[in-house]
Design a protein around this motif. Structure first.
Motif, PDB file in Angstrom:
ATOM      1  N   UNK A 171      -6.719  20.814  -0.072  1.00 37.94           N
ATOM      2  CA  UNK A 171      -7.564  19.706   0.398  1.00 37.94           C
ATOM      3  C   UNK A 171      -7.789  18.681  -0.706  1.00 37.94           C
ATOM      4  N   UNK A 172      -8.001  19.156  -1.932  1.00 34.12           N
ATOM      5  CA  UNK A 172      -8.177  18.230  -3.063  1.00 34.12           C
ATOM      6  C   UNK A 172      -6.920  17.395  -3.276  1.00 34.12           C
ATOM      7  N   UNK A 173      -5.750  18.031  -3.123  1.00 36.71           N
ATOM      8  CA  UNK A 173      -4.491  17.300  -3.294  1.00 36.71           C
ATOM      9  C   UNK A 173      -4.351  16.197  -2.242  1.00 36.71           C
ATOM     10  N   UNK A 174      -4.663  16.527  -0.978  1.00 38.80           N
ATOM     11  CA  UNK A 174      -4.573  15.523   0.095  1.00 38.80           C
ATOM     12  C   UNK A 174      -5.533  14.370  -0.172  1.00 38.80           C
ATOM     13  N   UNK A 175      -6.770  14.693  -0.567  1.00 41.61           N
ATOM     14  CA  UNK A 175      -7.745  13.649  -0.871  1.00 41.61           C
ATOM     15  C   UNK A 175      -7.286  12.760  -2.024  1.00 41.61           C
ATOM     16  N   UNK A 176      -6.691  13.367  -3.051  1.00 44.23           N
ATOM     17  CA  UNK A 176      -6.216  12.609  -4.201  1.00 44.23           C
ATOM     18  C   UNK A 176      -5.057  11.696  -3.803  1.00 44.23           C
ATOM     19  N   UNK A 177      -4.124  12.223  -3.025  1.00 42.13           N
ATOM     20  CA  UNK A 177      -2.991  11.422  -2.571  1.00 42.13           C
ATOM     21  C   UNK A 177      -3.457  10.232  -1.734  1.00 42.13           C
ATOM     22  N   UNK A 178      -4.474  10.475  -0.902  1.00 39.90           N
ATOM     23  CA  UNK A 178      -4.990   9.421  -0.019  1.00 39.90           C
ATOM     24  C   UNK A 178      -5.999   8.517  -0.719  1.00 39.90           C
ATOM     25  N   UNK A 179      -6.382   8.881  -1.958  1.00 39.06           N
ATOM     26  CA  UNK A 179      -7.419   8.148  -2.694  1.00 39.06           C
ATOM     27  C   UNK A 179      -8.705   8.060  -1.880  1.00 39.06           C
ATOM     28  N   UNK A 180      -9.070   9.211  -1.313  1.00 36.49           N
ATOM     29  CA  UNK A 180     -10.228   9.298  -0.414  1.00 36.49           C
ATOM     30  C   UNK A 180     -10.937  10.615  -0.726  1.00 36.49           C
ATOM     31  N   UNK A 181     -12.199  10.554  -1.074  1.00 32.26           N
ATOM     32  CA  UNK A 181     -12.872  11.754  -1.562  1.00 32.26           C
ATOM     33  C   UNK A 181     -13.156  12.790  -0.478  1.00 32.26           C
ATOM     34  N   UNK A 188       0.850  -1.201   0.000  1.00 34.55           N
ATOM     35  CA  UNK A 188       0.000   0.000   0.000  1.00 34.55           C
ATOM     36  C   UNK A 188       0.882   1.246   0.000  1.00 34.55           C
ATOM     37  N   UNK A 189       0.509   2.230  -0.806  1.00 38.35           N
ATOM     38  CA  UNK A 189       1.303   3.452  -0.893  1.00 38.35           C
ATOM     39  C   UNK A 189       1.186   4.258   0.396  1.00 38.35           C
ATOM     40  N   UNK A 190       2.126   5.167   0.583  1.00 44.71           N
ATOM     41  CA  UNK A 190       2.235   5.939   1.825  1.00 44.71           C
ATOM     42  C   UNK A 190       0.931   6.632   2.206  1.00 44.71           C
ATOM     43  N   UNK A 191       0.331   7.369   1.298  1.00 39.59           N
ATOM     44  CA  UNK A 191      -0.819   8.204   1.631  1.00 39.59           C
ATOM     45  C   UNK A 191      -2.119   7.423   1.749  1.00 39.59           C
ATOM     46  N   UNK A 192      -2.187   6.224   1.158  1.00 37.81           N
ATOM     47  CA  UNK A 192      -3.454   5.498   1.181  1.00 37.81           C
ATOM     48  C   UNK A 192      -3.772   4.896   2.540  1.00 37.81           C
ATOM     49  N   UNK A 193      -2.808   4.924   3.465  1.00 34.11           N
ATOM     50  CA  UNK A 193      -3.097   4.482   4.816  1.00 34.11           C
ATOM     51  C   UNK A 193      -3.462   5.624   5.748  1.00 34.11           C
ATOM     52  N   UNK A 194      -3.615   6.830   5.181  1.00 34.88           N
ATOM     53  CA  UNK A 194      -3.828   8.032   5.992  1.00 34.88           C
ATOM     54  C   UNK A 194      -5.185   8.008   6.690  1.00 34.88           C
ATOM     55  N   UNK A 195      -5.191   8.320   8.000  1.00 31.83           N
ATOM     56  CA  UNK A 195      -6.439   8.408   8.762  1.00 31.83           C
ATOM     57  C   UNK A 195      -6.449   9.696   9.585  1.00 31.83           C
ATOM     58  N   UNK A 196      -7.634  10.245   9.808  1.00 30.87           N
ATOM     59  CA  UNK A 196      -7.753  11.471  10.603  1.00 30.87           C
ATOM     60  C   UNK A 196      -7.385  11.188  12.055  1.00 30.87           C
ATOM     61  N   UNK A 197      -6.632  12.122  12.666  1.00 27.13           N
ATOM     62  CA  UNK A 197      -6.180  11.942  14.040  1.00 27.13           C
ATOM     63  C   UNK A 197      -6.829  12.943  14.992  1.00 27.13           C
ATOM     64  N   UNK A 198      -6.615  14.246  14.739  1.00 25.41           N
ATOM     65  CA  UNK A 198      -7.162  15.258  15.650  1.00 25.41           C
ATOM     66  C   UNK A 198      -7.132  16.614  14.972  1.00 25.41           C
ATOM     67  N   UNK A 199      -7.804  17.588  15.567  1.00 24.88           N
ATOM     68  CA  UNK A 199      -7.793  18.962  15.071  1.00 24.88           C
ATOM     69  C   UNK A 199      -7.544  19.911  16.235  1.00 24.88           C
ATOM     70  N   UNK A 200      -6.735  20.939  16.027  1.00 23.70           N
ATOM     71  CA  UNK A 200      -6.400  21.888  17.096  1.00 23.70           C
ATOM     72  C   UNK A 200      -6.439  23.309  16.540  1.00 23.70           C
ATOM     73  N   UNK A 201      -6.573  24.280  17.427  1.00 23.05           N
ATOM     74  CA  UNK A 201      -6.589  25.683  17.037  1.00 23.05           C
ATOM     75  C   UNK A 201      -5.634  26.501  17.900  1.00 23.05           C
ATOM     76  N   UNK A 202      -4.691  25.811  18.537  1.00 22.26           N
ATOM     77  CA  UNK A 202      -3.755  26.478  19.440  1.00 22.26           C
ATOM     78  C   UNK A 202      -2.468  25.666  19.460  1.00 22.26           C
ATOM     79  N   UNK A 232      -4.679  17.114  11.918  1.00 27.39           N
ATOM     80  CA  UNK A 232      -3.650  16.080  11.938  1.00 27.39           C
ATOM     81  C   UNK A 232      -4.187  14.775  11.363  1.00 27.39           C
ATOM     82  N   UNK A 233      -3.377  14.168  10.479  1.00 27.93           N
ATOM     83  CA  UNK A 233      -3.682  12.855   9.932  1.00 27.93           C
ATOM     84  C   UNK A 233      -2.503  11.934  10.219  1.00 27.93           C
ATOM     85  N   UNK A 234      -2.772  10.644  10.324  1.00 31.39           N
ATOM     86  CA  UNK A 234      -1.765   9.683  10.771  1.00 31.39           C
ATOM     87  C   UNK A 234      -1.430   8.687   9.658  1.00 31.39           C
ATOM     88  N   UNK A 235      -0.122   8.516   9.398  1.00 29.86           N
ATOM     89  CA  UNK A 235       0.359   7.516   8.445  1.00 29.86           C
ATOM     90  C   UNK A 235       0.652   6.181   9.122  1.00 29.86           C
TER      91      UNK A 235
END
Length: 209
Positions: free
Chosen positions: A37-47, A1-15, A64-67
């Motif tokens: 955002x479109x580039x990240x979605x394309x790399x991850x093959x996730x719409x 599996x390619x690097x970005x296709x294992x990407x999962x959402x981790x957390x969001x922060x504002x500080x 934050x997303x996790x590899x």
């Protein structure tokens, strides 16, 4: 599996105080509506992994997303959209600048720019924050499908010429709609992670030391 296709959402922060302490990370930054955002979605093959808004400037947090293996992708807020309130815009720029200048976990920056309008004044501001760290920058020129072949060559050459002789910066064309340039981004970012992880492994004490 390619690097970005294992990407999962981790957390969001504002500080900055809420940023995770562990892990090594690569940041994606770009002017509002540059196609980050479109580039990240394309790399991850996730719409819908990274939210794509029809209203530029909507993303106001650090996502934050996790590899896996303590490797992270950091999706920074888009910058430069004039319709957001001044106080919000100043907060973003201060947050981004401080993050890029001081974040010890950050190993490289992927700078997303619209290939039809690369290196705006605000792109240069982001580079001014980051380049003094000595860490690598990969410029990804998005929406290249909207250019003809001559325009593609010209866009790529103009950015490369700007940083000629600077090994810290690499440049490529990218198209989310055509899924072009994906392998090149994977190779660059994967190479950054591999190099740092080898350095970390080499610096760990042997058993018994």
């Amino acid at each position: 599996m390619s690097l970005f296709q294992g990407l999962t959402f981790l957390t969001t922060v504002n500080d900055l105080k809420a940023l995770p302490n562990e892990g090594i990370e690569v940041a994606f930054a770009g002017r509002s509506n540059a196609g980050k955002s479109s580039a990240i979605n394309t790399l991850a093959n996730h719409t819908r992994l990274a939210f794509v808004s029809k209203t530029p400037g909507r993303t106001q947090h650090i996502n934050y997303f996790d590899f896996g293996q303590s490797r992270r992708l950091v999706d920074l807020p888009g910058y430069g959209y004039a319709a957001v309130p001044e106080a919000v815009r100043k907060h973003w720029q201060g947050l981004l600048g401080k993050y890029l200048e001081t974040r010890p976990n950050l190993i490289g920056l992927v700078l997303i720019m619209d290939s039809r309008r690369p290196l705006t004044d605000l792109d240069r501001v982001m580079l001014d924050f980051f380049l003094p760290t000595g860490k690598p920058v990969h410029c990804v020129l998005t929406k290249s499908d909207k250019l003809n072949n001559q325009e593609k060559v010209q866009a790529l050459r103009s950015v490369k010429d700007e940083f000629k002789g600077n090994p810290q910066i690499t440049v490529q064309l990218f198209s989310s709609s055509k899924k072009q340039g994906v392998t090149e981004v994977e190779q660059v970012v994967g190479g950054w992670f591999e190099e740092i992880m080898q350095q970390l492994a080499a610096s760990e004490p042997m058993d018994g030391e």
